[in-house]
Write an enzyme that holds these catalytic residues in place. Sequence first.
Site, PDB file in Angstrom:
ATOM      1  CE  LYS A   1       0.073   5.287  -1.907  1.00 18.24           C
ATOM      2  NZ  LYS A   1      -0.939   4.629  -2.667  1.00 18.24           N
TER       3      LYS A   1
ATOM      4  CG  HIS B   1      -5.756  -2.604   0.560  1.00 17.66           C
ATOM      5  ND1 HIS B   1      -5.038  -2.150  -0.513  1.00 17.66           N
ATOM      6  CD2 HIS B   1      -5.248  -1.964   1.641  1.00 17.66           C
ATOM      7  CE1 HIS B   1      -4.148  -1.263  -0.099  1.00 17.66           C
ATOM      8  NE2 HIS B   1      -4.253  -1.143   1.205  1.00 17.66           N
TER       9      HIS B   1
ATOM     10  CB  SER C   1      -0.926  -0.063   1.222  1.00 15.41           C
ATOM     11  OG  SER C   1      -2.109   0.579   0.925  1.00 15.41           O
TER      12      SER C   1
ATOM     13  CD1 TRP D   1      -7.772   3.157  -2.026  1.00 19.60           C
ATOM     14  CD2 TRP D   1      -9.499   4.279  -2.880  1.00 19.60           C
ATOM     15  NE1 TRP D   1      -7.680   4.446  -1.582  1.00 19.60           N
ATOM     16  CE2 TRP D   1      -8.733   5.166  -2.087  1.00 19.60           C
ATOM     17  CE3 TRP D   1     -10.641   4.769  -3.524  1.00 19.60           C
ATOM     18  CZ2 TRP D   1      -9.060   6.510  -1.922  1.00 19.60           C
ATOM     19  CZ3 TRP D   1     -10.961   6.113  -3.357  1.00 19.60           C
ATOM     20  CH2 TRP D   1     -10.185   6.962  -2.578  1.00 19.60           C
TER      21      TRP D   1
HETATM   22  C1  GCU Z   1      -5.359   4.719   1.726  1.00 20.83           C
HETATM   23  C2  GCU Z   1      -4.768   5.512   0.599  1.00 20.83           C
HETATM   24  C3  GCU Z   1      -3.948   4.636  -0.325  1.00 20.83           C
HETATM   25  C4  GCU Z   1      -2.934   3.849   0.465  1.00 20.83           C
HETATM   26  C5  GCU Z   1      -3.612   3.116   1.584  1.00 20.83           C
HETATM   27  C6  GCU Z   1      -2.666   2.420   2.551  1.00 20.83           C
HETATM   28  O1  GCU Z   1      -6.328   3.850   1.256  1.00 20.83           O
HETATM   29  O2  GCU Z   1      -5.823   6.144  -0.084  1.00 20.83           O
HETATM   30  O3  GCU Z   1      -3.274   5.428  -1.289  1.00 20.83           O
HETATM   31  O4  GCU Z   1      -2.239   2.972  -0.380  1.00 20.83           O
HETATM   32  O5  GCU Z   1      -4.349   4.027   2.382  1.00 20.83           O
HETATM   33  O6  GCU Z   1      -1.505   2.730   2.608  1.00 20.83           O
HETATM   34  O7  GCU Z   1      -3.149   1.591   3.317  1.00 20.83           O
END
Ligand code: GCU
Length: 452
Positions: free
Chosen positions: A295, A432, A291, A382
């Site tokens: 990144k 997720h 998540s 998402w």
């Molecule tokens: C949120 C956010 C995402 C991210 C995620 C996470 O959903 O919008 O961009 O990847 O949190 O890190 O759990």
Amino acid sequence: MATSVSLFLFLAPPMIKNKASLSIATTMGFLLLGAYFWIPDTHLQAQTFTPNYDESKVPQYTLPDPLRFTNGNVVATSEAWHQKRRQEILQLFESQVYGKTPSAAITVTFQLKSKNPNAFQGKATRKEIAIQVSSQQRVLTMDLLIYLPNDRPGPYRTFLGLNFGGNHSVTTEKDLSISNRWMRNKEDHGYINHRATEHSRGIYSSRWPVESIIQRNFAVATIYYGDIDPDYHDGFQDGVHPLFYEPGQSKPNHDQWGSLGAWAWGLSRAMDYFQIDTDIDSDKVIVLGHSRLGKTALWAAAQDTRFAIAISNNSGCGGAALSRRRFGETVQRINRSFPHWFNTNFKQFNNREDTLPIDQHMLIALIAPRPVLVSSAEEDRWADPRGELLSLQEADAVYRLLGTDGTGTTTVPSKDRPYFSTLSYHIRPGKHDVTLQDWNAFMNFSEHHLKP
Ligand code: GCU
């Protein structure tokens, strides 16, 4: 410009064991793409956001070509890529997206805090290393937790990633101390009043299947991301940012790093340590993350070529997913919800994705020719699983120019087929999360590309 980092290793009882110095080449260019000042708009922040989950509503878009220089000329050879184009793209991500890492000199020291050769009923050796970074401004400590397999001698191929809940949350072992750092509240997980409680011990252990990892003779290492920069918007007063402030500076400049940049920087400090720990094969470190930390892993690998492989899991917007698709989370949405993640310049692309000088396929291209595995989950719309796959496919041309097989195929991989090209994609049913099924894919992929 280059950042100079001095490394000192301390072992308990404190004595200097090894001293090395390392120059991390972060060549930074200045790209003046117009001054932009972002003013937080609380009125707009309050507006509701409806994500698009309809493929037919994805707008038409044209991606920037990674194999064309900014002046439009074609990048025809791998030399031209390495000598010039890679640098152009890196500078765009620095100045427009994640922010530049400041170049002030800092000191990094390592101290072995504990070593337990009998972790997991003797299957693993556990080490805790305090990584201390200091500048004239302040000192910051990050705790690196490492598990080494006891079955075979090292040095080991090693997975490195940040964790969300403190090092104690990745393992059920009772003798690891509970982190006393700032935590995001999550009462049902044992995070109360921004502190971890005993209930959070092992709460994320399903995301870190340590025993399965060491069983396959990989080492695994992790740092709590909040050790590097607590994940809330305080104007960059805590965490690593102030270490680098110039006299009179109180927050990063518009083109300087946000939290994602800081977290990626922390991964590179763990890599500094690996280079002097003979248990770790520092040429075979796989940087990975889930998540927001996925990144981070991609951005870390893009900047730091010491990472041999990068794996992103459900990284989505600002990670592997193409921003121009505006499917699920968008640039505006992420900047409004998490204003501290990217740099200030990135806010100018809110609702203006088509004006981005890059897109996320170019982040993957920056990792070329090193292997990348992008991992998605079917129900995690998402994060735009299709946009994550398309990024890989769009990076393929760079990987092929550099002499690899790229994605190795033009067909979409099936869920069950092992998929070991240099650019690989994994998708599983479900939500997720990071599961053992994901880890099996990570290990299969890494075993294939990094022979012991
Ligand atoms: C949120 C956010 C995402 C991210 C995620 C996470 O959903 O919008 O961009 O990847 O949190 O890190 O759990």
